[in-house]
Design an enzyme around this catalytic site. Sequence first.
Site, PDB file in Angstrom:
ATOM      1  N   ASP A  41       0.805  -1.224   0.000  1.00 38.91           N
ATOM      2  CA  ASP A  41       0.000   0.000   0.000  1.00 38.91           C
ATOM      3  C   ASP A  41       0.843   1.282   0.000  1.00 38.91           C
ATOM      4  OD1 ASP A  41      -2.015  -1.844   0.339  1.00 38.91           O
ATOM      5  OD2 ASP A  41      -2.954  -0.792   2.020  1.00 38.91           O
ATOM      6  N   HIS A 182       3.683  -2.341   3.168  1.00 37.99           N
ATOM      7  CA  HIS A 182       3.805  -1.000   2.576  1.00 37.99           C
ATOM      8  C   HIS A 182       5.158  -0.858   1.888  1.00 37.99           C
ATOM      9  CE1 HIS A 182       0.756  -0.687   5.729  1.00 37.99           C
ATOM     10  NE2 HIS A 182       0.245   0.309   5.044  1.00 37.99           N
TER      11      HIS A 182
HETATM   12 NI    NI Z   1      -2.620   3.090   3.308  1.00 42.51          NI
END
Ligand code: NI
Length: 228
Positions: A41, A182
């Site tokens: 992400d 991430h």
């Molecule tokens: Ni996010």
Amino acid sequence: MAVPVHEQKVQAVVAPAVPFILRPQPAVDCAKEKCVALTFDDGPGRYTERLLDQLKKENARATFYLLGQNAPLYPQTLRRMVSEGHQLGNHTFDHKSLTALSKAQVSEEVNASAQKIKDIAGFAPDTMRPPYGARNPEVDSLINVPMVLWDVDTLDWKHHDPKQTVKIALDEVSDGSIILMHDIHESSVKAVPQLISKLKHKGYKLVTVNELFSDQDFVGSKTYARRA
Ligand code: NI
């Protein structure tokens, strides 16, 4: 870093649209094999190319929940994701919590991001992930693609420890899991080679989100945190 509007336009104009035929077809049957979807992400970011190198080396596919505001900063990276079989997902334009916005603002956050990604990659993402996983029935009703959450949260953004990322993922993974990471953090990207190697050792196939759900009900306005 802000990119001047005229540069964004130039990038969009020179970007060749990716023909649909180049998009990979599902190669793994998750009804018969153990599958896991790695999701990254908030990017793309400065470590994303390194991550793509690692995924390529391991012949593993992943799904990227991109921020529309970051996409024009890394147009070649987006096109590389597509050409190497990864899936592009929409994570809104600039990561606002959708439950705090008006209906018009929710639509703007999602549509502006979809348009930026489409300008570069040639098509709009066909799934989205609400920032913080924040959603409610009103948000759901405005989203016409599947909303993809996760069942394994590595908390990579919090501890910044590759070993911890690998440990949490391996402790919590099961057949059909969606793992949240991430790629904007170097520590998260550093965890990936060992994570993939250990997942493969446990018999998992690394697939995109669409592959994970390719034989299942997977529709707009509904949320999915793992393969049923
Ligand atoms: Ni996010």
